[in-house]
Design a protein around this motif. Structure first.
Motif, PDB file in Angstrom:
ATOM      1  N   LEU A  65      22.227 -15.770   1.681  1.00 26.46           N
ATOM      2  CA  LEU A  65      20.854 -15.055   1.564  1.00 26.46           C
ATOM      3  C   LEU A  65      21.315 -14.330   0.025  1.00 26.46           C
ATOM      4  N   PRO A  66      20.618 -14.695  -1.010  1.00 28.02           N
ATOM      5  CA  PRO A  66      20.774 -14.269  -2.048  1.00 28.02           C
ATOM      6  C   PRO A  66      20.560 -12.521  -2.257  1.00 28.02           C
ATOM      7  N   GLY A  67      21.412 -11.811  -2.636  1.00 24.15           N
ATOM      8  CA  GLY A  67      21.458 -10.505  -2.695  1.00 24.15           C
ATOM      9  C   GLY A  67      21.802  -9.749  -1.328  1.00 24.15           C
ATOM     10  N   GLY A  68      21.758 -10.779  -0.285  1.00 30.03           N
ATOM     11  CA  GLY A  68      21.855  -9.835   1.047  1.00 30.03           C
ATOM     12  C   GLY A  68      20.842  -8.975   1.632  1.00 30.03           C
ATOM     13  N   PRO A  69      20.562  -8.650   2.851  1.00 28.69           N
ATOM     14  CA  PRO A  69      19.668  -7.607   3.077  1.00 28.69           C
ATOM     15  C   PRO A  69      20.078  -6.327   3.369  1.00 28.69           C
ATOM     16  N   GLY A  70      21.333  -6.075   2.991  1.00 23.26           N
ATOM     17  CA  GLY A  70      21.985  -4.440   3.088  1.00 23.26           C
ATOM     18  C   GLY A  70      22.421  -4.111   4.409  1.00 23.26           C
ATOM     19  N   GLN A  71      21.975  -4.880   5.450  1.00 21.93           N
ATOM     20  CA  GLN A  71      22.296  -4.458   6.904  1.00 21.93           C
ATOM     21  C   GLN A  71      22.500  -5.864   7.578  1.00 21.93           C
ATOM     22  N   PRO A  72      23.124  -6.028   8.581  1.00 17.75           N
ATOM     23  CA  PRO A  72      23.199  -7.183   9.481  1.00 17.75           C
ATOM     24  C   PRO A  72      22.025  -7.426  10.123  1.00 17.75           C
ATOM     25  N   ILE A  73      21.430  -8.599  10.133  1.00 13.74           N
ATOM     26  CA  ILE A  73      20.164  -8.944  10.775  1.00 13.74           C
ATOM     27  C   ILE A  73      20.620 -10.261  11.428  1.00 13.74           C
ATOM     28  N   PHE A  74      19.980 -10.351  12.965  1.00 14.80           N
ATOM     29  CA  PHE A  74      20.235 -11.660  13.687  1.00 14.80           C
ATOM     30  C   PHE A  74      18.862 -12.109  14.026  1.00 14.80           C
ATOM     31  N   ILE A  75      18.888 -13.259  14.174  1.00 17.97           N
ATOM     32  CA  ILE A  75      17.632 -14.002  14.421  1.00 17.97           C
ATOM     33  C   ILE A  75      17.631 -14.750  15.687  1.00 17.97           C
ATOM     34  N   VAL A  76      16.965 -14.431  16.692  1.00 20.73           N
ATOM     35  CA  VAL A  76      17.074 -15.330  18.041  1.00 20.73           C
ATOM     36  C   VAL A  76      15.621 -15.715  18.569  1.00 20.73           C
ATOM     37  N   GLY A  77      15.562 -16.713  19.487  1.00 26.14           N
ATOM     38  CA  GLY A  77      14.371 -16.913  20.185  1.00 26.14           C
ATOM     39  C   GLY A  77      14.417 -16.671  21.562  1.00 26.14           C
ATOM     40  N   ASP A  78      13.672 -16.886  22.391  1.00 20.77           N
ATOM     41  CA  ASP A  78      13.793 -16.855  23.893  1.00 20.77           C
ATOM     42  C   ASP A  78      14.193 -18.108  24.514  1.00 20.77           C
ATOM     43  N   ASP A  79      14.993 -19.005  23.753  1.00 13.72           N
ATOM     44  CA  ASP A  79      15.448 -20.016  24.271  1.00 13.72           C
ATOM     45  C   ASP A  79      16.787 -19.907  24.942  1.00 13.72           C
ATOM     46  N   ALA A  80      17.364 -20.934  25.707  1.00 15.37           N
ATOM     47  CA  ALA A  80      18.825 -20.707  26.298  1.00 15.37           C
ATOM     48  C   ALA A  80      19.834 -20.574  25.273  1.00 15.37           C
TER      49      ALA A  80
END
Length: 179
Positions: free
Chosen positions: A93-108
């Motif tokens: 991700l260009p520039g980075g968010p400055g803090q770790p971010i995770f993306i999840v769903g409610d899938d297994a």
């Protein structure tokens, strides 16, 4: 003009405005334009003249607030559960968010990934996005699996900016993307 006459004349000009007009704090403010929003009256209260105690308090109407949008179901039009492809050039991700971010769903797959990586995510202070959740109960169940901050929201803009279309993923503070 001699200096002796000048001093009393100067005193008259300095004191005269207080004779001719009431102090600004005792006059009500003049509304020039009202576009709604937050009332400013509370900000002027410290400057109010306390001598006019008998004046009735103006009735304050709360500003009209739009109803909050329905958060659920949270869906994504640009992504879904899956695996990151092994590219010779890793995604970033260009520039980075400055803090770790995770993306999840409610899938297994997301639930499994979240449980396996909960300690590492907690140590790095990662914030989460619940990308695909059908109901508030599903979101609370997902958030209850681990002691991490998560927000239910569509990740579409973030996925597009990162050039990926799958979750679960971790976007590091510097923008590196891993699964």
């Amino acid at each position: 003009m001699s200096p002796v006459r000048f001093v009393p004349l100067l005193a008259v000009f300095i004191v005269a405005p207080s004779w001719s007009a009431p102090p600004l704090a005792s006059r009500p403010p003049t509304v020039i334009h009202d576009a709604g929003g937050v009332p400013l009256a509370p900000y002027f209260e410290p400057f109010a003249d306390d001598t006019d105690e008998g004046a009735p308090e103006p009735v304050r109407q709360p500003p009209a607030q739009p109803l909050p949008p329905q958060l659920f179901p949270v869906v994504s039009a640009r992504g879904g559960p899956g695996r990151l492809l092994q590219n010779p050039m890793p995604s970033k991700l260009p520039g980075g968010p400055g803090q770790p971010i995770f993306i999840v769903g409610d899938d297994a797959a997301s639930v499994d990934w979240l449980q396996r990586n909960a300690d590492a995510l907690h140590r790095m202070g990662a914030q989460g996005i619940a990308a695909s959740v059908r109901s508030p109960e599903d979101f609370l169940r997902l958030r209850g699996l681990v002691d991490l901050h998560m927000t239910p929201m569509s990740p579409d803009a973030l996925l597009e900016a990162a050039g990926i279309h799958v979750w679960p993923v971790l976007i590091g503070a510097d923008g590196t993307i891993s699964q």
